[in-house]
Structures are given as structure tokens and as C-alpha cells.
Design a protein around this motif. Structure first.
Motif, PDB file in Angstrom:
ATOM      1  N   ALA A   1      69.805  92.754 124.094  1.00  0.00           N
ATOM      2  CA  ALA A   1      68.735  93.515 123.459  1.00  0.00           C
ATOM      3  C   ALA A   1      69.222  94.047 122.118  1.00  0.00           C
ATOM      4  CB  ALA A   1      68.277  94.654 124.368  1.00  0.00           C
ATOM      5  N   ARG A   2      68.304  94.649 121.380  1.00  0.00           N
ATOM      6  CA  ARG A   2      68.633  95.129 120.032  1.00  0.00           C
ATOM      7  C   ARG A   2      69.397  96.443 120.051  1.00  0.00           C
ATOM      8  NH1 ARG A   2      70.785  95.922 116.391  1.00  0.00           N
ATOM      9  NH2 ARG A   2      70.255  95.955 114.173  1.00  0.00           N
ATOM     10  N   THR A   3      69.295  97.209 121.106  1.00  0.00           N
ATOM     11  CA  THR A   3      70.018  98.477 121.189  1.00  0.00           C
ATOM     12  C   THR A   3      70.808  98.548 122.485  1.00  0.00           C
ATOM     13  OG1 THR A   3      68.257  99.708 122.321  1.00  0.00           O
ATOM     14  CG2 THR A   3      68.150  99.613 119.902  1.00  0.00           C
ATOM     15  N   ILE A   4      71.854  99.365 122.468  1.00  0.00           N
ATOM     16  CA  ILE A   4      72.651  99.565 123.676  1.00  0.00           C
ATOM     17  C   ILE A   4      71.795 100.187 124.771  1.00  0.00           C
ATOM     18  CG2 ILE A   4      74.598 100.851 124.646  1.00  0.00           C
ATOM     19  CD1 ILE A   4      76.047 100.449 121.975  1.00  0.00           C
ATOM     20  N   ALA A   5      70.900 101.101 124.382  1.00  0.00           N
ATOM     21  CA  ALA A   5      70.018 101.739 125.367  1.00  0.00           C
ATOM     22  C   ALA A   5      69.126 100.714 126.052  1.00  0.00           C
ATOM     23  CB  ALA A   5      69.181 102.821 124.688  1.00  0.00           C
ATOM     24  N   ASP A   6      68.568  99.772 125.284  1.00  0.00           N
ATOM     25  CA  ASP A   6      67.709  98.751 125.882  1.00  0.00           C
ATOM     26  C   ASP A   6      68.502  97.810 126.787  1.00  0.00           C
ATOM     27  OD1 ASP A   6      65.283  99.612 124.951  1.00  0.00           O
ATOM     28  OD2 ASP A   6      65.153  98.182 123.297  1.00  0.00           O
ATOM     29  N   CYS A   7      69.743  97.515 126.419  1.00  0.00           N
ATOM     30  CA  CYS A   7      70.593  96.700 127.303  1.00  0.00           C
ATOM     31  C   CYS A   7      70.746  97.390 128.653  1.00  0.00           C
ATOM     32  CB  CYS A   7      71.968  96.491 126.670  1.00  0.00           C
ATOM     33  SG  CYS A   7      71.994  95.468 125.179  1.00  0.00           S
ATOM     34  N   GLY A   8      71.014  98.691 128.611  1.00  0.00           N
ATOM     35  CA  GLY A   8      71.158  99.449 129.845  1.00  0.00           C
ATOM     36  C   GLY A   8      69.869  99.502 130.641  1.00  0.00           C
ATOM     37  N   ALA A   9      68.741  99.628 129.937  1.00  0.00           N
ATOM     38  CA  ALA A   9      67.451  99.674 130.626  1.00  0.00           C
ATOM     39  C   ALA A   9      67.177  98.373 131.362  1.00  0.00           C
ATOM     40  CB  ALA A   9      66.340  99.962 129.621  1.00  0.00           C
ATOM     41  N   MET A  10      67.557  97.259 130.780  1.00  0.00           N
ATOM     42  CA  MET A  10      67.355  95.967 131.439  1.00  0.00           C
ATOM     43  C   MET A  10      68.164  95.880 132.724  1.00  0.00           C
ATOM     44  SD  MET A  10      67.463  93.617 127.986  1.00  0.00           S
ATOM     45  CE  MET A  10      67.494  92.016 128.794  1.00  0.00           C
ATOM     46  N   VAL A  11      69.393  96.348 132.675  1.00  0.00           N
ATOM     47  CA  VAL A  11      70.239  96.345 133.873  1.00  0.00           C
ATOM     48  C   VAL A  11      69.640  97.249 134.947  1.00  0.00           C
ATOM     49  CG1 VAL A  11      72.501  96.958 134.797  1.00  0.00           C
ATOM     50  CG2 VAL A  11      72.329  95.794 132.584  1.00  0.00           C
ATOM     51  N   SER A  12      69.238  98.453 134.549  1.00  0.00           N
ATOM     52  CA  SER A  12      68.701  99.417 135.521  1.00  0.00           C
ATOM     53  C   SER A  12      67.425  98.900 136.177  1.00  0.00           C
ATOM     54  CB  SER A  12      68.420 100.749 134.820  1.00  0.00           C
ATOM     55  OG  SER A  12      69.622 101.328 134.344  1.00  0.00           O
ATOM     56  N   ARG A  13      66.545  98.292 135.385  1.00  0.00           N
ATOM     57  CA  ARG A  13      65.293  97.802 135.964  1.00  0.00           C
ATOM     58  C   ARG A  13      65.540  96.604 136.875  1.00  0.00           C
ATOM     59  NH1 ARG A  13      60.707  99.978 133.370  1.00  0.00           N
ATOM     60  NH2 ARG A  13      59.440  98.751 134.830  1.00  0.00           N
ATOM     61  N   SER A  14      66.531  95.799 136.546  1.00  0.00           N
ATOM     62  CA  SER A  14      66.884  94.686 137.420  1.00  0.00           C
ATOM     63  C   SER A  14      67.305  95.195 138.793  1.00  0.00           C
ATOM     64  CB  SER A  14      68.016  93.865 136.784  1.00  0.00           C
ATOM     65  OG  SER A  14      68.536  92.927 137.694  1.00  0.00           O
ATOM     66  N   LYS A  15      68.162  96.212 138.801  1.00  0.00           N
ATOM     67  CA  LYS A  15      68.643  96.772 140.064  1.00  0.00           C
ATOM     68  C   LYS A  15      67.520  97.440 140.835  1.00  0.00           C
ATOM     69  CE  LYS A  15      72.679  98.886 139.720  1.00  0.00           C
ATOM     70  NZ  LYS A  15      73.746  99.762 139.171  1.00  0.00           N
ATOM     71  N   ALA A  16      66.657  98.177 140.108  1.00  0.00           N
ATOM     72  CA  ALA A  16      65.555  98.870 140.777  1.00  0.00           C
ATOM     73  C   ALA A  16      64.563  97.882 141.388  1.00  0.00           C
ATOM     74  CB  ALA A  16      64.849  99.796 139.780  1.00  0.00           C
ATOM     75  N   ALA A  17      64.339  96.774 140.701  1.00  0.00           N
ATOM     76  CA  ALA A  17      63.380  95.782 141.190  1.00  0.00           C
ATOM     77  C   ALA A  17      63.986  94.853 142.228  1.00  0.00           C
ATOM     78  CB  ALA A  17      62.849  94.956 140.013  1.00  0.00           C
ATOM     79  N   GLY A  18      65.323  94.851 142.333  1.00  0.00           N
ATOM     80  CA  GLY A  18      65.973  93.940 143.261  1.00  0.00           C
ATOM     81  C   GLY A  18      65.843  92.492 142.828  1.00  0.00           C
ATOM     82  N   LYS A  19      65.836  92.270 141.504  1.00  0.00           N
ATOM     83  CA  LYS A  19      65.666  90.931 140.966  1.00  0.00           C
ATOM     84  C   LYS A  19      66.890  90.506 140.154  1.00  0.00           C
ATOM     85  CE  LYS A  19      61.539  90.381 142.615  1.00  0.00           C
ATOM     86  NZ  LYS A  19      61.289  89.365 143.680  1.00  0.00           N
ATOM     87  N   VAL A  20      67.100  89.202 140.099  1.00  0.00           N
ATOM     88  CA  VAL A  20      68.226  88.642 139.359  1.00  0.00           C
ATOM     89  C   VAL A  20      67.965  88.756 137.857  1.00  0.00           C
ATOM     90  CG1 VAL A  20      69.514  86.523 138.828  1.00  0.00           C
ATOM     91  CG2 VAL A  20      68.814  87.033 141.205  1.00  0.00           C
ATOM     92  N   LEU A  21      68.967  89.224 137.125  1.00  0.00           N
ATOM     93  CA  LEU A  21      68.950  89.190 135.660  1.00  0.00           C
ATOM     94  C   LEU A  21      70.197  88.443 135.230  1.00  0.00           C
ATOM     95  CD1 LEU A  21      68.004  89.912 132.815  1.00  0.00           C
ATOM     96  CD2 LEU A  21      69.162  92.132 133.064  1.00  0.00           C
ATOM     97  N   GLN A  22      70.007  87.291 134.611  1.00  0.00           N
ATOM     98  CA  GLN A  22      71.140  86.492 134.132  1.00  0.00           C
ATOM     99  C   GLN A  22      70.974  86.281 132.638  1.00  0.00           C
ATOM    100  OE1 GLN A  22      72.421  83.234 136.680  1.00  0.00           O
ATOM    101  NE2 GLN A  22      72.874  81.972 134.886  1.00  0.00           N
ATOM    102  N   ILE A  23      72.071  86.423 131.894  1.00  0.00           N
ATOM    103  CA  ILE A  23      72.053  86.315 130.441  1.00  0.00           C
ATOM    104  C   ILE A  23      72.766  85.035 130.021  1.00  0.00           C
ATOM    105  CG2 ILE A  23      72.608  87.489 128.263  1.00  0.00           C
ATOM    106  CD1 ILE A  23      70.617  88.996 130.075  1.00  0.00           C
ATOM    107  N   GLY A  24      72.302  84.421 128.948  1.00  0.00           N
ATOM    108  CA  GLY A  24      72.759  83.097 128.536  1.00  0.00           C
ATOM    109  C   GLY A  24      74.128  83.029 127.898  1.00  0.00           C
ATOM    110  N   HIS A  25      75.162  83.288 128.669  1.00  0.00           N
ATOM    111  CA  HIS A  25      76.536  83.103 128.202  1.00  0.00           C
ATOM    112  C   HIS A  25      77.095  81.853 128.881  1.00  0.00           C
ATOM    113  CE1 HIS A  25      77.373  86.643 125.716  1.00  0.00           C
ATOM    114  NE2 HIS A  25      76.545  87.296 126.517  1.00  0.00           N
ATOM    115  N   GLN A  26      76.812  80.707 128.291  1.00  0.00           N
ATOM    116  CA  GLN A  26      77.131  79.450 128.963  1.00  0.00           C
ATOM    117  C   GLN A  26      78.611  79.141 129.043  1.00  0.00           C
ATOM    118  OE1 GLN A  26      75.310  79.733 126.149  1.00  0.00           O
ATOM    119  NE2 GLN A  26      75.700  78.060 124.698  1.00  0.00           N
ATOM    120  N   ARG A  27      79.444  79.795 128.234  1.00  0.00           N
ATOM    121  CA  ARG A  27      80.879  79.514 128.329  1.00  0.00           C
ATOM    122  C   ARG A  27      81.436  79.872 129.708  1.00  0.00           C
ATOM    123  NH1 ARG A  27      79.736  80.062 123.148  1.00  0.00           N
ATOM    124  NH2 ARG A  27      81.006  79.058 121.525  1.00  0.00           N
ATOM    125  N   MET A  28      80.784  80.783 130.412  1.00  0.00           N
ATOM    126  CA  MET A  28      81.243  81.133 131.751  1.00  0.00           C
ATOM    127  C   MET A  28      80.972  80.025 132.762  1.00  0.00           C
ATOM    128  SD  MET A  28      80.571  85.238 132.109  1.00  0.00           S
ATOM    129  CE  MET A  28      78.895  85.260 131.497  1.00  0.00           C
TER     130      MET A  28
END
Length: 426
Positions: A149-176
Motif C-alpha cells: 500500500a501507499r502508507t505504512i498505516a494502510d499496509c497494517g490495515a490490510m493485515v488486520s482486516r485479513s486476520k479479522a475476516a479469516g481470509k488469505v492475503l498474499q502479496i506478489g513477492h515471486q522471488r520467494m
């Protein structure tokens, strides 16, 4: 591992990459690999297209279309809907997805239409958080392009909402999901290059990064990477990949970062830097040194993982010993005679020679005809089907995004920025 071991073309993530990485002993550094491999026996076998994870793609620009082509190679995912607010991009996306796939100009309309299991988000950076959270609210899992996301706060919000919703959030870091990087990581963990104290990374290009704007289009929509409200430029579009590699191989996050950024070549009205240089400090005095510029491509994209016994350059797929094996003088003479080679015998000359780079060929880390972008979607498909994220992936992505945005702050303020406190627990 041999080159043959890395022939992963159109082969499944679970059947090939996970088997190789789990056997290689990288469980501690790549827990998602072992977790998915262990869970594989409990996941029903795919029978046909009807069993594939149905993905709705938001953003069908250049990157979104590249993702769609990779999704088409997987055995467990399919594009079930496409969405873009820009008509030319939406038309190009429909060409790839097929005429029977529904197309939308409003992502909420696509969500309301149903028939999806997950979203793939490839929109401008400032829209990632909104689209991700809307996906969770609709009961869907989410795969989102990096940076988060564009801000550190929004990055954190995405993580928190993923956990609250019980849904997978995966980010496109293909080197892993890249077998060469995983092999490199295994060898670092095994101590082959000794203690790693520094990583040097760069991503250099020689172009303006500015795209032509068709008649009637908005420059801020087409060239969103060049404006501060929608992008951090080189830091979020390029550096975030290599910051993830740095955190991964140094097994931690930075303690602070210092840096300098400038618009020193492309003076065309852009707001983001075209030249950045940063030093990320890690515990024990270890450092990650990063540069990126847009007016010289000589060194391109590379990482140099430097240890006391050797160096690994994963982009080149090579590992180099710091002190190559010695050859006895008599043995070397015998080899010279056998080849008819004459070697100069120094009698007198310079008393000092420059310490030039080591030019030994090194050893291959393994290479093959595979595509790590496709592999990461197969991993995402398995995570969606099991309802469980591949462990460790999101933490790596979150920390890389925070590091990239922290680097932007350090350059803007001209001062060292410490690693933030109070970050979301991933």
C-alpha cells in the motif's frame, strides 16, 4: 541440486517446488513451502476446470495482463472476471480472459455479481488497500501486487482486516517461489558462504519510465508511478522486491535506514525520485546497500550476498568462493606442459596492484525453464482451497513494504529513520 532439478515448466508448485525446497532443508526460512507440502495430502485432487479457484482480476494493465497469462498456466486457478476503469486496458484484458468471462468497469459491481473465490489486485499502489478491504468485506481471499500500500498505516490495515475476516492475503513477492533463490537461501543457511555481513542490491534502468498518454486519457492515470500521491516510485515499484530478499537472507528487519534521493536526470515534471541510494542497517552492524536509477542500465537488477567465505548472486544464479581452491605449483606446471601453455615468470615489476574484482566463474545455483510468478499463483490457489495462508509469506511482504516506505521517509527528511514501533503483529 542440478540444473535438471530445476526444470519446473508448467509443473505444479506442490509437486515440484515444495518437494525440492522441503528436501533442501529451508524449512526455517521458507515455512510456507513445508506447510503447503504437508497439507497437500489433505487437499482434494483437482479433477477439471470446475475445481479451479475462481479469480476476479482488478486492473488489467500491463502487469495485470502478465499475471493473467501466468494464471492461465496454473493447474488450480482460473480468471473468472476482469475489471478496469480504463476502457483500452479492459478490452485487452478481455482478449486474454475470453469473451465469455464477465467484464466490469466498477470493482464493486464485480463483487456484487458473485461467482468468485478470490481477487487478484493489480491496480495503482494507492488503491491496493481499498480494493483489498472491499474484497475481504465481500468474503473473498486476496492476492495483491507488491508493494502492499501507499502508507505504512494502510499496509497494517490490510493485515488486520485479513486476520479479522479469516481470509488469505498474499502479496506478489515471486522471488520467494523462485527455486534458484530457495537454493541460494539453503546454502546460506548451511553456512557455505560464512557469516553474511553485507548485501548489495541494485535495480538500474535506462528509460524515463514515462508512458505515452493517449488522447482523452489522464496522465496521472497512465503515469501514476511518477506521482507521489499514488506511488513512492523506485522504492515501492522496484526496491520492495530486493528489500524482501535482504530481510530474508539477513533473517531480520532493519534497525534504521539512511538515504538520499533526487530527481537528477528526468526533469519532466515527475514527483518521485529517479535516483536513490540507501543504507539499511541490521543488528550486529550488518548492512543492506541499495541503489536504483533510471539513466544507466549497465548493472541492471542484481543482489550480491556477501559472506566471509563467499558470495551468492541469485539473479545470476551463481555462488562464488571467497578463496578459490589452491592448485599446487607443480600440479599447475604439469597442466601447463600438457596444454602447451607458457606462463610468464615475474622477475621484477610493480610493487602494488589494484585489488580488482574476483573473476572466477563460480558454481551454478541451478536454473531451469520455470516461471516463479506462475508458481506463486499455484501456491495461492492451494492456500485459498485450504482456507489457510502459507505461513511466513505475509510477514515477509509486510516488512518489505514497511522498509520501502521507511526508506522514502529517510530520503525526504534527510535523516536516519529507525524501524517503526507499534507495527501490526503478522
Amino acid at each position: 541440486m542440478t540444473d535438471q532439478s530445476f526444470d519446473f515448466t508448467r509443473r505444479s508448485f506442490l509437486d515440484r517446488v515444495l518437494a525440492a525446497t522441503a528436501a533442501a532443508g529451508v524449512a526455517g526460512a521458507a515455512p510456507w513451502a513445508v506447510s503447503a507440502a504437508n497439507a497437500a495430502s489433505g487437499v482434494p485432487a483437482l479433477a477439471g476446470a470446475g475445481d479451479r479457484v475462481r479469480l476476479g482480476v482488478i486492473g488489467t494493465g500491463d502487469r495485470g495482463r502478465a499475471l493473467m497469462r501466468n494464471i492461465a498456466k496454473t493447474r488450480n486457478c482460473t480468471v473468472a472476471a476482469v475489471c478496469d476503469v480504463y476502457a483500452p486496458n479492459l478490452a485487452k484484458g478481455r482478449e486474454i480472459a475470453g469473451a465469455s468471462v464477465p467484464a466490469f468497469t466498477d470493482h464493486r459491481a464485480m463483487l456484487d455479481a458473485g461467482g468468485l473465490d478470490a481477487l487478484v489486485i493489480a491496480t495503482p499502489l494507492d488503491l491496493h488497500a481499498r480494493h483489498t478491504i472491499d474484497g475481504f468485506d465481500a468474503g473473498l481471499h486476496v492476492w495483491c501486487e507488491k508493494a502492499m500500500a501507499r502508507t505504512i498505516a494502510d499496509c497494517g490495515a490490510m493485515v488486520s482486516r485479513s486476520k479479522a475476516a479469516g481470509k488469505v492475503l498474499q502479496i506478489g513477492h515471486q522471488r520467494m517461489f523462485h527455486p534458484t533463490y530457495l537454493n541460494a537461501l539453503k546454502r546460506v543457511k548451511a553456512g557455505e558462504i560464512g557469516t553474511v555481513t553485507q548485501i548489495r542490491a541494485s535495480w538500474h534502468r535506462n528509460n524515463s519510465w514515462r508512458r505515452p498518454v493517449p488522447a482523452g486519457a489522464d496522465d496521472r492515470h497512465v503515469n501514476w508511478r511518477l506521482y507521489r500521491d499514488s506511488s513512492a516510485g523506485l522504492m515501492t515499484e522496484l526496491a520492495t522486491h530486493q528489500l524482501q530478499v535482504g530481510n530474508w537472507f539477513l533473517d531480520g528487519v532493519p534497525t534504521r535506514v539512511i538515504g538520499s534521493g533526487s530527481i537528477c536526470f528526468w526533469k519532466d515534471g515527475r514527483e518521485v525520485y529517479d535516483h536513490v541510494a540507501l543504507i539499511y542497517e541490521y543488528s550486529g552492524g550488518r548492512k543492506f546497500i541499495y541503489t536504483s536509477l533510471l539513466n544507466n542500465a549497465r548493472y541492471g537488477c542484481e543482489e550480491q550476498i556477501q559472506g566471509s567465505k563467499g558470495t551468492i548472486e541469485p539473479e545470476l544464479g551463481r555462488i562464488y568462493a571467497e578463496v578459490p581452491p589452491k592448485v599446487l605449483a607443480l600440479q599447475r606446471m604439469r597442466q601447463d606442459v600438457a596444454r602447451g601453455h607458457k606462463r610468464t615468470v615475474p622477475i621484477g615489476g610493480a610493487t602494488w596492484f589494484p585489488e580488482l574484482p574476483v573473476t572466477t566463474p563460480g558454481e551454478s545455483l541451478g536454473w531451469g525453464e520455470y516461471d516463479e510468478t506462475m508458481l506463486q499463483f499455484e501456491g495461492f490457489g492451494e492456500a485459498v482451497r485450504s482456507g489457510k495462508p502459507l505461513p511466513g509469506l505475509l510477514a515477509q511482504a509486510y516488512q518489505a513494504s514497511v522498509a520501502s516506505l521507511l526508506g522514502e521517509q529517510a530520503m525526504d527528511r534527510g535523516e536516519a529513520m529507525p524501524w517503526p514501533t507499534g507495527l501490526v503483529d503478522v
